[in-house]
Write a protein that holds these residues in place. Structure first.
Motif, PDB file in Angstrom:
ATOM      1  N   ASN A   9       0.834  -1.203   0.000  1.00 42.32           N
ATOM      2  CA  ASN A   9       0.000   0.000   0.000  1.00 42.32           C
ATOM      3  C   ASN A   9       0.878   1.266   0.000  1.00 42.32           C
ATOM      4  N   ARG A  10       1.944   1.250   0.794  1.00 40.79           N
ATOM      5  CA  ARG A  10       2.857   2.391   0.844  1.00 40.79           C
ATOM      6  C   ARG A  10       3.511   2.629  -0.518  1.00 40.79           C
ATOM      7  N   ARG A  11       3.963   1.568  -1.185  1.00 38.82           N
ATOM      8  CA  ARG A  11       4.581   1.694  -2.509  1.00 38.82           C
ATOM      9  C   ARG A  11       3.582   2.209  -3.542  1.00 38.82           C
ATOM     10  N   ARG A  12       2.340   1.734  -3.462  1.00 43.60           N
ATOM     11  CA  ARG A  12       1.297   2.192  -4.377  1.00 43.60           C
ATOM     12  C   ARG A  12       1.057   3.696  -4.200  1.00 43.60           C
ATOM     13  N   GLN A  13       0.966   4.138  -2.946  1.00 47.15           N
ATOM     14  CA  GLN A  13       0.781   5.568  -2.668  1.00 47.15           C
ATOM     15  C   GLN A  13       1.968   6.389  -3.164  1.00 47.15           C
ATOM     16  N   MET A  14       3.183   5.912  -2.906  1.00 52.98           N
ATOM     17  CA  MET A  14       4.387   6.617  -3.375  1.00 52.98           C
ATOM     18  C   MET A  14       4.364   6.754  -4.901  1.00 52.98           C
ATOM     19  N   ASN A  15       4.025   5.669  -5.599  1.00 48.99           N
ATOM     20  CA  ASN A  15       3.982   5.712  -7.062  1.00 48.99           C
ATOM     21  C   ASN A  15       2.910   6.677  -7.560  1.00 48.99           C
ATOM     22  N   GLU A  16       1.755   6.720  -6.901  1.00 49.52           N
ATOM     23  CA  GLU A  16       0.699   7.659  -7.278  1.00 49.52           C
ATOM     24  C   GLU A  16       1.163   9.104  -7.061  1.00 49.52           C
ATOM     25  N   HIS A  17       1.793   9.345  -5.915  1.00 56.93           N
ATOM     26  CA  HIS A  17       2.287  10.693  -5.626  1.00 56.93           C
ATOM     27  C   HIS A  17       3.381  11.101  -6.614  1.00 56.93           C
ATOM     28  N   LEU A  18       4.260  10.190  -6.978  1.00 51.23           N
ATOM     29  CA  LEU A  18       5.306  10.490  -7.954  1.00 51.23           C
ATOM     30  C   LEU A  18       4.701  10.807  -9.326  1.00 51.23           C
ATOM     31  N   LYS A  19       3.623  10.087  -9.714  1.00 57.73           N
ATOM     32  CA  LYS A  19       2.958  10.387 -10.984  1.00 57.73           C
ATOM     33  C   LYS A  19       2.401  11.804 -10.980  1.00 57.73           C
ATOM     34  N   VAL A  20       1.765  12.184  -9.871  1.00 55.30           N
ATOM     35  CA  VAL A  20       1.211  13.530  -9.760  1.00 55.30           C
ATOM     36  C   VAL A  20       2.338  14.564  -9.789  1.00 55.30           C
ATOM     37  N   LEU A  21       3.398  14.309  -9.028  1.00 53.25           N
ATOM     38  CA  LEU A  21       4.532  15.231  -8.987  1.00 53.25           C
ATOM     39  C   LEU A  21       5.136  15.394 -10.377  1.00 53.25           C
ATOM     40  N   ARG A  22       5.278  14.305 -11.098  1.00 54.43           N
ATOM     41  CA  ARG A  22       5.834  14.360 -12.452  1.00 54.43           C
ATOM     42  C   ARG A  22       4.923  15.145 -13.379  1.00 54.43           C
ATOM     43  N   SER A  23       3.601  14.971 -13.241  1.00 49.73           N
ATOM     44  CA  SER A  23       2.663  15.687 -14.108  1.00 49.73           C
ATOM     45  C   SER A  23       2.642  17.187 -13.811  1.00 49.73           C
ATOM     46  N   LEU A  24       2.965  17.581 -12.584  1.00 44.67           N
ATOM     47  CA  LEU A  24       2.970  18.992 -12.203  1.00 44.67           C
ATOM     48  C   LEU A  24       4.291  19.693 -12.514  1.00 44.67           C
ATOM     49  N   THR A  25       5.336  18.929 -12.796  1.00 45.13           N
ATOM     50  CA  THR A  25       6.667  19.476 -13.045  1.00 45.13           C
ATOM     51  C   THR A  25       6.926  19.511 -14.548  1.00 45.13           C
ATOM     52  N   PRO A  26       7.325  20.675 -15.096  1.00 46.09           N
ATOM     53  CA  PRO A  26       7.638  20.735 -16.531  1.00 46.09           C
ATOM     54  C   PRO A  26       8.712  19.708 -16.902  1.00 46.09           C
ATOM     55  N   ALA A  27       8.555  19.108 -18.067  1.00 44.35           N
ATOM     56  CA  ALA A  27       9.431  18.015 -18.505  1.00 44.35           C
ATOM     57  C   ALA A  27      10.905  18.397 -18.535  1.00 44.35           C
ATOM     58  N   LEU A  28      11.230  19.673 -18.790  1.00 43.80           N
ATOM     59  CA  LEU A  28      12.637  20.056 -18.899  1.00 43.80           C
ATOM     60  C   LEU A  28      13.378  19.919 -17.577  1.00 43.80           C
ATOM     61  N   TYR A  29      12.659  19.839 -16.465  1.00 45.70           N
ATOM     62  CA  TYR A  29      13.305  19.696 -15.156  1.00 45.70           C
ATOM     63  C   TYR A  29      13.571  18.240 -14.810  1.00 45.70           C
ATOM     64  N   ILE A  30      12.959  17.318 -15.516  1.00 46.26           N
ATOM     65  CA  ILE A  30      13.105  15.891 -15.196  1.00 46.26           C
ATOM     66  C   ILE A  30      13.934  15.236 -16.289  1.00 46.26           C
ATOM     67  N   LYS A  31      15.149  14.854 -15.936  1.00 43.77           N
ATOM     68  CA  LYS A  31      16.086  14.288 -16.914  1.00 43.77           C
ATOM     69  C   LYS A  31      15.738  12.830 -17.271  1.00 43.77           C
ATOM     70  N   ARG A  32      15.374  12.055 -16.255  1.00 46.46           N
ATOM     71  CA  ARG A  32      15.037  10.633 -16.442  1.00 46.46           C
ATOM     72  C   ARG A  32      13.741  10.361 -15.687  1.00 46.46           C
ATOM     73  N   GLY A  33      13.211   9.164 -15.835  1.00 42.41           N
ATOM     74  CA  GLY A  33      11.937   8.833 -15.209  1.00 42.41           C
ATOM     75  C   GLY A  33      12.044   8.186 -13.845  1.00 42.41           C
ATOM     76  N   ASP A  34      13.252   8.046 -13.316  1.00 36.32           N
ATOM     77  CA  ASP A  34      13.394   7.397 -12.015  1.00 36.32           C
ATOM     78  C   ASP A  34      12.944   8.331 -10.898  1.00 36.32           C
ATOM     79  N   GLN A  35      12.699   7.769  -9.733  1.00 32.91           N
ATOM     80  CA  GLN A  35      12.161   8.517  -8.595  1.00 32.91           C
ATOM     81  C   GLN A  35      13.058   9.687  -8.197  1.00 32.91           C
TER      82      GLN A  35
END
Length: 172
Positions: A9-35
């Motif tokens: 459950n904790r991992r599922r929540q972390m992954n959901e939060h990371l998806k939201v964080l990634r969607s809110l952050t412009p792509a140029l700030y994220i070099k790779r898709g890792d956490q």
């Protein structure tokens, strides 16, 4: 609940939060898709937003104080600092040649300008009121100065615009 179910459950929540964080952050700030890259990119984006907020607040103070008797900073007033590691200190032009990073700021009635030079790379930020065609004129001027535009981010809020350039100095 078993330990395995709690951890799942904790991992599922972390992954959901990371998806939201990634969607809110412009792509140029994220070099790779890792956490770590997603979190690091979000941190960089938040820091840049904080700088924009500070600049807007400073501009608002200058505008409100311009009605008083205090003088407006001139376009030529600048602050030079050299950075080695995390410490900054004032420096004369003769010692800046050996510095790892050089930064300069210029606040004028037209725009707030910040430039950081590291090797042949330049980070240039301008905060000004919105002027149609201004970005194209700045790019033409930078290219005339033999600066190659590697990246440009334009952020707007009401009648204010922030141009963030990543430039490479071409020595001709």
């Amino acid at each position: 609940m078993s330990h395995i179910a709690v951890e799942r459950n904790r991992r599922r929540q972390m992954n959901e939060h990371l998806k939201v964080l990634r969607s809110l952050t412009p792509a140029l700030y994220i070099k790779r898709g890792d956490q770590a890259s997603i979190i690091g990119g979000a941190i960089d984006f938040i820091r840049e937003l904080q700088q924009v907020l500070e600049s807007l607040e400073a501009r608002k103070k200058r505008r409100s104080s311009s009605f008083s008797t205090s003088p407006t900073p001139s376009p030529r007033s600048s602050l030079l600092t050299t950075t080695t590691g995390s410490r900054s200190s004032s420096s004369s032009p003769t010692t800046t040649a050996a510095a790892k990073e050089l930064a300069a700021c210029c606040n004028s009635p037209v725009a707030d300008v910040e430039a950081k030079i590291s090797g042949s790379n330049v980070l240039l930020r301008t905060l000004s009121r919105r002027i149609p065609g201004h970005a194209l004129r700045m790019i033409a001027l930078l290219e005339a100065l033999h600066l190659e535009v590697l990246h440009l981010n334009i952020s707007t809020m009401d009648d204010t615009v922030l141009h963030s350039f990543v430039l490479k100095a071409n020595h001709h």
